[in-house]
Motif scaffolding. Structure first.
Motif, PDB file in Angstrom:
ATOM      1  N   UNK A  99      -8.681  -2.549 -16.135  1.00 11.83           N
ATOM      2  CA  UNK A  99      -8.147  -1.320 -16.726  1.00 11.83           C
ATOM      3  C   UNK A  99      -8.446  -1.245 -18.220  1.00 11.83           C
ATOM      4  N   UNK A 100      -9.539  -0.572 -18.593  1.00 13.56           N
ATOM      5  CA  UNK A 100      -9.774  -0.290 -20.004  1.00 13.56           C
ATOM      6  C   UNK A 100      -8.595   0.483 -20.590  1.00 13.56           C
ATOM      7  N   UNK A 111     -11.740   3.994 -26.906  1.00 15.23           N
ATOM      8  CA  UNK A 111     -11.729   3.335 -25.597  1.00 15.23           C
ATOM      9  C   UNK A 111     -12.014   1.856 -25.810  1.00 15.23           C
ATOM     10  N   UNK A 112     -11.122   1.003 -25.329  1.00 19.23           N
ATOM     11  CA  UNK A 112     -11.333  -0.441 -25.453  1.00 19.23           C
ATOM     12  C   UNK A 112     -11.854  -0.968 -24.121  1.00 19.23           C
ATOM     13  N   UNK A 113     -13.111  -1.405 -24.143  1.00 24.91           N
ATOM     14  CA  UNK A 113     -13.876  -1.842 -22.980  1.00 24.91           C
ATOM     15  C   UNK A 113     -14.154  -0.669 -22.047  1.00 24.91           C
ATOM     16  N   UNK A 114     -15.130  -0.861 -21.139  1.00 27.64           N
ATOM     17  CA  UNK A 114     -15.607   0.265 -20.330  1.00 27.64           C
ATOM     18  C   UNK A 114     -15.661  -0.033 -18.841  1.00 27.64           C
ATOM     19  N   UNK A 154     -20.063  -2.590 -18.360  1.00 30.87           N
ATOM     20  CA  UNK A 154     -20.770  -1.898 -17.279  1.00 30.87           C
ATOM     21  C   UNK A 154     -20.644  -0.401 -17.316  1.00 30.87           C
ATOM     22  N   UNK A 155     -19.529   0.108 -17.854  1.00 32.06           N
ATOM     23  CA  UNK A 155     -19.323   1.545 -17.902  1.00 32.06           C
ATOM     24  C   UNK A 155     -19.965   2.229 -19.083  1.00 32.06           C
ATOM     25  N   UNK A 156     -20.710   1.506 -19.915  1.00 30.95           N
ATOM     26  CA  UNK A 156     -21.353   2.126 -21.076  1.00 30.95           C
ATOM     27  C   UNK A 156     -22.476   3.076 -20.690  1.00 30.95           C
ATOM     28  N   UNK A 157     -23.032   2.909 -19.483  1.00 30.02           N
ATOM     29  CA  UNK A 157     -24.118   3.773 -19.042  1.00 30.02           C
ATOM     30  C   UNK A 157     -23.968   4.065 -17.561  1.00 30.02           C
ATOM     31  N   UNK A 158     -24.486   5.231 -17.133  1.00 32.36           N
ATOM     32  CA  UNK A 158     -24.444   5.600 -15.731  1.00 32.36           C
ATOM     33  C   UNK A 158     -25.628   5.036 -14.976  1.00 32.36           C
ATOM     34  N   UNK A 159     -25.666   5.344 -13.683  1.00 36.19           N
ATOM     35  CA  UNK A 159     -26.756   4.847 -12.846  1.00 36.19           C
ATOM     36  C   UNK A 159     -28.106   5.413 -13.272  1.00 36.19           C
TER      37      UNK A 159
END
Length: 311
Positions: A99-100, A111-114, A154-159
């Motif tokens: 949970x960021x 936002x802290x962590x992604x 991992x959530x810094x960029x999409x697929x």
């Protein structure tokens, strides 16, 4: 690849993000002042730190057998299993939430962590949780990274490789950025480094990274691992990153070396220090991998400590 390698390899900043590229800046809109679904949405939890509004954002969960030596970071699987059973957890699994944390710090949307971006067996709920909290990705102004493992970057960029938060500065400690670059370079990630570098701003240990948020070095997990202390008036909350993973094992047996730590002995010292400080000061703590929403306190119990979540 083993679970340990997936979660702990320095090159996870590459594996989690792919060939990231800058996307066009969308029209900026002011984030709503109150999460519209705060009372009803199962994947967000709004709370306050003094005058600061914060929201826990569920990204997903990981679970693995406590007795599997390739998957568990604790080598004494028998003791860990006994601890889980004694705590009423009968399935023999180590459960870790992700949970960021969203923080509105004045004009900044932080936002802290992604999260893991849907990888590592997780659900990839972060963007839906963020929108449920009344914020679009383009409204995030600052992304603070505790460390460069895949379940945090991992959530810094999409697929598609496009940056998820195109208007945000990405902040991490200088030591962690060097660690991340070394791991990515070994994986041949020059295009990724070229895309990320203009977004990254590094800081020294203990730096004030936003008006209300200070970086707190928490040694052991990675070379530049940082927690974040959020302060408003007399109230404060400490985001502990991966200094602790399990609200049971890490808290009740902090002396157990965690195999996911790059340096085990400092990791033990950090956990023990956090527990002593947390209990002595009745400090509010945010455990990114503790049971959702991850907000609570450490309390002394008998000759050790326990985690007490906020009700």
């Amino acid at each position: 690849m083993t679970f340990y390698a997936r979660i702990a390899a320095a090159s996870l900043i590459l594996a989690a993000m792919g060939a990231a590229a800058c996307s066009p800046e969308p029209e900026k809109r002011e984030a709503t002042s109150t999460p519209p679904a705060a009372l009803s949405h199962p994947d967000i939890h709004a709370f306050r730190i003094g005058q600061i509004q914060a929201v826990a954002l569920k990204d997903g969960e990981m679970a693995f057998p406590a007795t599997n030596r390739e998957m568990s970071p604790w080598s004494d699987t028998a003791e860990v299993s006994a601890l889980l059973t004694a705590s009423g957890q009968a399935d023999g699994q180590i459960h870790l939430s992700i949970q960021p944390l969203l923080v509105r710090d004045g004009e900044r949307v932080v936002l802290i962590d992604t999260g893991a971006g849907g990888q590592m067996g997780t659900e990839g709920k972060l963007l839906a949780s963020l929108r449920a909290a009344g914020v679009e990705p383009g409204q995030v102004t600052d992304v603070l990274i505790s460390h460069a493992h895949g379940d945090h970057v991992g959530g810094l960029a999409g697929k598609d490789g496009a940056l998820t938060f195109p208007n945000a500065v990405v902040r991490m400690s200088a030591a962690e950025w060097e660690f991340a670059k070394a791991g990515a370079a070994e994986a041949g990630a020059a295009p990724l480094l070229a895309a990320i570098t203009p977004r990254v701003q590094t800081f020294a240990p203990g730096a004030q990274v936003t008006p209300s948020i200070k970086a707190v070095p928490l040694a052991g997990h990675t070379p530049g691992h940082s927690g974040y202390e959020i302060v408003s008036g007399t109230e404060r909350l400490l985001y502990i990153g991966d200094a602790m993973h399990s609200s049971l094992v890490s808290v009740q047996r902090p002396e157990l070396v965690n195999g996911w730590d790059s340096d085990g002995a400092p990791g033990v010292t950090t956990r023990q220090g956090l527990l002593n400080r947390g209990a002595s000061e009745s400090l509010r703590v945010y455990g990114v991998h503790f049971p959702f929403p991850g907000v609570g306190r450490f309390q002394r119990r008998d000759d050790g400590f326990v985690w007490v979540p906020e009700s």
